[in-house]
Design a protein around this motif. Structure first.
Motif, PDB file in Angstrom:
ATOM      1  N   ASP A  33       0.767  -1.234   0.084  1.00 21.32           N
ATOM      2  CA  ASP A  33      -0.017   0.060   0.059  1.00 21.32           C
ATOM      3  C   ASP A  33       0.893   1.290  -0.078  1.00 21.32           C
ATOM      4  N   MET A  34       1.051   1.909  -1.298  1.00 18.41           N
ATOM      5  CA  MET A  34       1.683   3.052  -1.103  1.00 18.41           C
ATOM      6  C   MET A  34       0.969   4.257  -1.271  1.00 18.41           C
ATOM      7  N   THR A  35      -0.193   4.154  -1.122  1.00 23.21           N
ATOM      8  CA  THR A  35      -1.082   5.522  -1.361  1.00 23.21           C
ATOM      9  C   THR A  35      -0.634   6.407  -0.162  1.00 23.21           C
ATOM     10  N   GLU A  37       2.078   8.092  -0.725  1.00 20.56           N
ATOM     11  CA  GLU A  37       3.492   7.944  -0.718  1.00 20.56           C
ATOM     12  C   GLU A  37       3.912   8.345  -2.211  1.00 20.56           C
ATOM     13  N   CYS A  39       7.265   9.385  -5.181  1.00 25.67           N
ATOM     14  CA  CYS A  39       8.771   8.825  -5.794  1.00 25.67           C
ATOM     15  C   CYS A  39       9.589   9.658  -5.120  1.00 25.67           C
ATOM     16  N   PRO A  42       8.077   4.529  -3.624  1.00 24.26           N
ATOM     17  CA  PRO A  42       7.565   3.495  -4.302  1.00 24.26           C
ATOM     18  C   PRO A  42       8.394   2.528  -5.243  1.00 24.26           C
ATOM     19  N   GLN A  61       1.132  -3.148  -6.252  1.00 26.67           N
ATOM     20  CA  GLN A  61       1.591  -1.954  -5.717  1.00 26.67           C
ATOM     21  C   GLN A  61       0.620  -1.130  -5.769  1.00 26.67           C
ATOM     22  N   THR A  63      -1.464   2.745  -5.281  1.00 17.15           N
ATOM     23  CA  THR A  63      -0.994   4.070  -5.220  1.00 17.15           C
ATOM     24  C   THR A  63      -1.896   5.291  -5.807  1.00 17.15           C
ATOM     25  N   ASP A  64      -1.813   6.150  -5.257  1.00 15.79           N
ATOM     26  CA  ASP A  64      -2.539   7.311  -5.535  1.00 15.79           C
ATOM     27  C   ASP A  64      -1.667   8.496  -6.307  1.00 15.79           C
ATOM     28  N   HIS A  65      -0.346   8.041  -6.455  1.00 15.53           N
ATOM     29  CA  HIS A  65       0.679   9.067  -7.020  1.00 15.53           C
ATOM     30  C   HIS A  65       0.719   8.770  -8.564  1.00 15.53           C
ATOM     31  N   SER A  68       4.011   7.324 -10.501  1.00 17.53           N
ATOM     32  CA  SER A  68       4.377   5.854  -9.906  1.00 17.53           C
ATOM     33  C   SER A  68       4.021   5.182 -10.868  1.00 17.53           C
TER      34      SER A  68
END
Length: 99
Positions: A33-35, A37, A39, A42, A61, A63-65, A68
């Motif tokens: 879970d990289m929400t 986060e 670069c 991640p 993975q 993410t909301d970025h 990424s």
């Protein structure tokens, strides 16, 4: 007349539909879970995890970025095949299957 799109300049990972994304998520050997986060965090975590997986295993993975979705597959390079799911609501899943 339309101009060039981003896809003309950037090699993006293959996108998967909702059903395929759910099936792949069920097959995951590891989910990160990289929400929240950004670069390069991640990318670093994906590279570390890919190294610990066996060939054929799948890392997911979340993410909301948006960058990424491009940077993480590029960071793992030839170590994994990448696919991306875009929810349309700002959540993305990057599927990395170790080669």
């Amino acid at each position: 007349m339309s101009g060039p799109s981003l896809d003309d300049f950037v090699e993006m990972p293959d996108e998967v539909d909702d059903e395929t994304a759910e099936q792949l998520a069920d097959q995951a050997s590891e989910t990160q879970d990289m929400t929240g986060e950004v670069c390069p965090y991640p990318q670093v975590e994906a590279k570390k995890s890919i190294q610990s997986l066996d060939s054929g295993e799948l890392l997911v993975q979340e993410t909301d970025h948006v960058p990424s979705t491009e940077n993480v597959p590029r960071a793992v390079g030839d170590d994994a095949d990448a696919r991306v799911w875009r929810s349309g609501g700002g959540l993305y899943r990057i599927f990395l299957r170790k080669r």
